[in-house]
Design an enzyme around this catalytic site. Structure first.
Site, mmCIF file in Angstrom:
data_model
loop_
_atom_site.group_PDB
_atom_site.id
_atom_site.type_symbol
_atom_site.label_atom_id
_atom_site.label_comp_id
_atom_site.label_asym_id
_atom_site.label_seq_id
_atom_site.Cartn_x
_atom_site.Cartn_y
_atom_site.Cartn_z
ATOM 1 N N ASP A 318 0.758 -1.723 0.018
ATOM 2 C CA ASP A 318 0.275 -0.099 -0.362
ATOM 3 C C ASP A 318 0.614 0.953 0.120
ATOM 4 O OD1 ASP A 318 -2.008 1.354 0.763
ATOM 5 O OD2 ASP A 318 -2.883 1.281 2.040
ATOM 6 N N GLU A 321 2.248 5.618 -3.517
ATOM 7 C CA GLU A 321 2.487 6.195 -4.806
ATOM 8 C C GLU A 321 3.700 7.181 -5.554
ATOM 9 O OE1 GLU A 321 0.162 6.215 -2.788
ATOM 10 O OE2 GLU A 321 -1.421 4.630 -4.182
ATOM 11 N N ASP A 430 -9.489 3.622 -2.333
ATOM 12 C CA ASP A 430 -9.943 4.331 -1.151
ATOM 13 C C ASP A 430 -10.896 5.077 -1.647
ATOM 14 O OD1 ASP A 430 -7.974 3.398 0.229
ATOM 15 O OD2 ASP A 430 -7.494 5.203 1.151
HETATM 16 C C1 GLC Z 1 -5.015 2.914 3.352
HETATM 17 C C2 GLC Z 1 -5.333 2.128 1.998
HETATM 18 C C3 GLC Z 1 -6.465 1.334 2.944
HETATM 19 C C4 GLC Z 1 -5.985 1.395 3.805
HETATM 20 C C5 GLC Z 1 -5.890 1.881 4.715
HETATM 21 C C6 GLC Z 1 -4.339 1.998 6.077
HETATM 22 O O1 GLC Z 1 -5.509 3.653 2.772
HETATM 23 O O2 GLC Z 1 -5.256 2.184 1.084
HETATM 24 O O3 GLC Z 1 -6.884 -0.104 2.056
HETATM 25 O O4 GLC Z 1 -7.116 -0.010 4.852
HETATM 26 O O5 GLC Z 1 -4.311 2.380 4.138
HETATM 27 O O6 GLC Z 1 -3.830 1.083 6.224
#
Ligand code: GLC
Length: 723
Positions: A318, A321, A430
């Protein structure tokens, strides 16, 4: 500019000296270039450090592609900025999301792919209705033109160039439960027990950031997960795969091994003065590993051993970017400004402070201020920005090649670049628990499939904001056809596990998830088939049907070759309008995988009924679908002994069922079984043929095939064949 002809359809046009990305798979050393002045279809204006490409569009031209972007399936009427951005509010006016897939199809004319890893802006019929204006932030890039009028051939050329889609393990076709966060082992066990106790199938539970010690990557908080190995094996024994999150930012903390190793070996990105770049993400102040450096990837990839040694094969990378909450210096300047206002009467300044707080995140200037040491030289992140998520994922995959060489893995990444689909996949980031985001989900499933991301999906039920029972039901029904079937929700929002609402909702969701499990033999076989044929698994109607209406439909889609999905995506609806192209269709209002409620439709446009507990499934004329009707708790619980074939056959139909071990790459060396199933109708009688193709190395578990074939009047014909 120069050009090199790659094959009958594909020509590469090279501007300047581009950064060599990893998007394509062909041997670049063999290229023979010739000088050239122009590209058909394009007018080109080169300025200092930027290039504008202009394409004339006719009134009827349809433009598809661009992978993970907002906007309609036909991309006309909007500006798209391909610059990986962590923006959690996906409202219609937003121009940038998490990935960059600069591949475009101008329907029935040609297609193209711009291989450039910095910012590209596509203005498609926004400034001028009859123009596509593309602004590339550079004079160094490659463009591949796919010169064929057949849209499916354009897609195939793109996939031949960028590689075959990645294939996850079979369990990844099961239902997956996520939440930010199930913070400790006890909560996860409770979720797992609920699934089994309530007889709701599930294959995976995710571990969001709270499993870590102070959000430090590659750590596990012992106080929340005492005896982690035992916990993992307990989950495995119950049939659950755990899927931990991995974030790139490494916490700056003396004595923390990942940090210390990164510093010792000089693995982190630096600023213009040669100091390590500091960004703030979940753990506080962090450094970013320089994944464009092969040594850094080698180091990072092996870190996953912490999990793979315990048998974990699912991960989500995650925040890559990379997302930056703020840079400490900028926050300090901002706080100073507020401080200065303390003694004043604040009026209009309030809005300035408010907006500036939001704008502290992901500022363009941050990306311009740190650098990568790549084998091709030093580049600012801004110049190659869209590659960071891809290279983090490449680090993971290169690690897997060493530490779990013959194991298939589920690997989601949030950010990605063209070609990423070859090694892993993405989820759509998200979204929100909004009805509008179901349509966004459907459009993106199709656009991403056109870009090679055959296995993908959105956060089902919506990530941000609160969901309602009806929204979750309809979204879970849409999810039956989403390759990645994952329900995820954010911290502080209403829970949306199948039992989170009421018994009525739970019952519908149980049946919905069971329907998905029943369909896995069809989905899995068709998935392999799609990869083999380089034909999107989830495809827009325009790839299958030539009529004009199909070209504009974005809320119905094909799943493999036999099923058309037409999910209900409006609140309080008891059905929806559908377009049924070209041939007759068998409509199965599926409330339960064991109960058939079917009706034959002539081609045309209809309002069809679908009550809250019914999933609309359309079976194409002269095609078959395959079900496993046995109740299972998870994908690999029991060998499949009996298949049910449902068909809508007026002449003849065939389907090839595919079976392998579901978890290795042994299918590449012939370890799989196929069962070819043929149904013919002659003089009002049906003939059934079944041909098993298996090797000594891999024997199919299927012993019996039950046929349930419908004719054009909707009459059912049955047969059972032992094999
Ligand atoms: C980001 C991710 C999401 C995750 C959050 C906490 O917003 O896109 O899927 O739950 O971080 O890690």
């Amino acid at each position: 500019m120069k050009k090199a002809i790659l094959n009958e359809f594909t020509t590469l046009y090279r501007f300047g000296i581009p950064f060599e990305t990893d998007a394509t798979v062909f041997e670049k050393n063999d290229l023979v270039f010739e000088k050239c002045e122009k590209i058909d279809y394009f007018s080109i204006v080169e300025k200092e450090n930027s290039t504008t490409l202009n394409i004339k569009l006719s009134n009827d031209d349809k433009v598809y592609g661009l992978g993970e972007t907002l906007g309609s399936l036909n991309k006309r009427g909007k500006v798209y900025r391909l610059f990986a951005t962590d923006d959690p509010i996906h409202t219609p006016e937003k121009d940038a999301l998490y990935g960059s897939h600069p591949f475009v199809i101008i329907s029935n004319k040609f297609g193209f792919f711009i291989d450039y890893p910095g910012e590209i802006i596509f203005d498609i019929s926004y400034t001028k209705f009859d123009e596509m204006i593309i602004t590339i932030n550079s004079n160094n890039f490659d463009i591949y033109i796919f010169d064929t009028k057949k849209d499916i051939e354009v897609v195939r050329e793109y996939l031949k160039l960028t590689g075959k889609p990645y294939i996850p393990p079979k369990w990844a076709f099961g239902y997956q439960q996520c939440r930010w966060s199930y913070p400790d082992a006890e909560t996860i066990k409770d979720v797992a027990n609920n699934f089994r106790k309530r007889n709701i199938p599930c294959d995976a539970i995710y571990m969001d950031i709270d499993y870590m010690e102070n959000y430090k990557v590659f750590t596990i908080d012992d106080s929340k997960f005492p005896n982690f190995p035992e916990f993992v094996s307990e989950m495995k024994n119950m049939g659950f795969n755990l899927v931990p999150i991995v974030d790139p930012g490494v916490k700056i903390e003396k004595g923390y091994d990942v940090y210390e190793e990164g510093i010792k070996n000089d693995y982190f990105c630096k600023d213009e003065n040669g100091e390590y770049f500091v960004a703030t993400v979940w753990p506080g102040y962090t450094h970013f590993p320089d994944f464009l450096n092969p040594q850094v990837r080698e180091w990072w990839g092996e870190k996953y051993k912490l999990f793979t040694d315990l048998g974990i094969t699912g991960f989500w990378n995650d925040m890559n970017e990379p997302s930056i909450f703020f840079v400490p210096k900028t926050l300090k300047e901002y706080l100073k400004k507020i401080d200065e206002l303390k003694e004043k009467e604040v009026g209009l300044e309030f809005f300035m402070i408010k907006d500036e707080a939001v704008n502290l995140s992901n500022r363009r200037e941050y990306y311009k201020s740190f650098y990568h040491n790549t084998p091709q030289g030093k580049y600012s992140n801004d110049e190659i920005h869209n590659l960071y998520g891809y290279y983090m994922t490449k680090a993971t995959v290169e690690g897997f090649e060493k530490i779990i060489p013959n194991k298939r893995y589920l690997l989601l990444s949030r950010s990605s670049y063209a070609g990423h689909h070859r090694i892993a996949t993405i989820w759509m980031g998200d979204n929100m628990s909004w009805w509008e985001h179901m349509l966004v989900n459907i459009r993106m499933l199709q656009s991403l499939n056109l870009s090679g991301f055959f296995y993908t999906g959105a956060d089902i039920g919506g990530f941000g904001s609160n969901s309602s029972p009806e929204l979750v039901i309809r979204w879970m029904q849409l999810g039956v056809f989403s390759p990645l079937y994952r329900n995820h929700s954010a911290l502080g929002t209403r829970h949306q596990e199948p039992w989170a609402f009421d018994e009525y909702t739970e019952e519908i969701l149980r049946n919905t998830i069971k329907l998905r499990y029943a369909l896995i033999p069809y989905l899995y076989s068709e998935f392999f088939n799609s990869v083999d044929n380089l034909k999107p698994f989830i495809s827009p109607l325009f790839l299958h049907f030539d009529d004009e209406i199909s070209k504009n439909i974005e809320d119905q889609f094909m799943v493999g070759n036999s099923i058309m999905a037409a999910p209900v995506i409006q609140p309080n609806a008891k059905g929806r309008y559908v377009h049924l192209p070209e041939n007759k269709w068998l409509y199965w209002k599926a409330s339960n995988h064991k109960y058939r409620n079917v009706k034959v439709y002539e081609p045309g446009d209809y309002y069809i009924e679908a009550d809250l507990n019914e999933v609309p499934i359309f079976i194409r004329e002269n095609s078959l679908i395959i079900l496993n009707e046995e109740d299972i708790n998870y994908v690999n619980e029991k060998p499949i002994k009996e298949l049910t074939v449902i068909g809508f056959v007026n002449n003849s139909a065939e389907f090839t069922y595919f079976e392998d071990d579901g978890e290795t790459y042994d299918f590449n060396s012939g370890k799989f079984a196929k069962i070819k199933i043929v149904v013919n109708k002659e003089n009002n009688r049906y003939n059934f043929e079944v041909e098993k193709d298996e090797s000594e190395d891999f024997v199919s578990t299927v012993e019996r095939i039950k046929f349930e074939i419908y004719d054009e009047k909707g009459n059912k014909h049955t047969e059972i064949i032992e094999i």
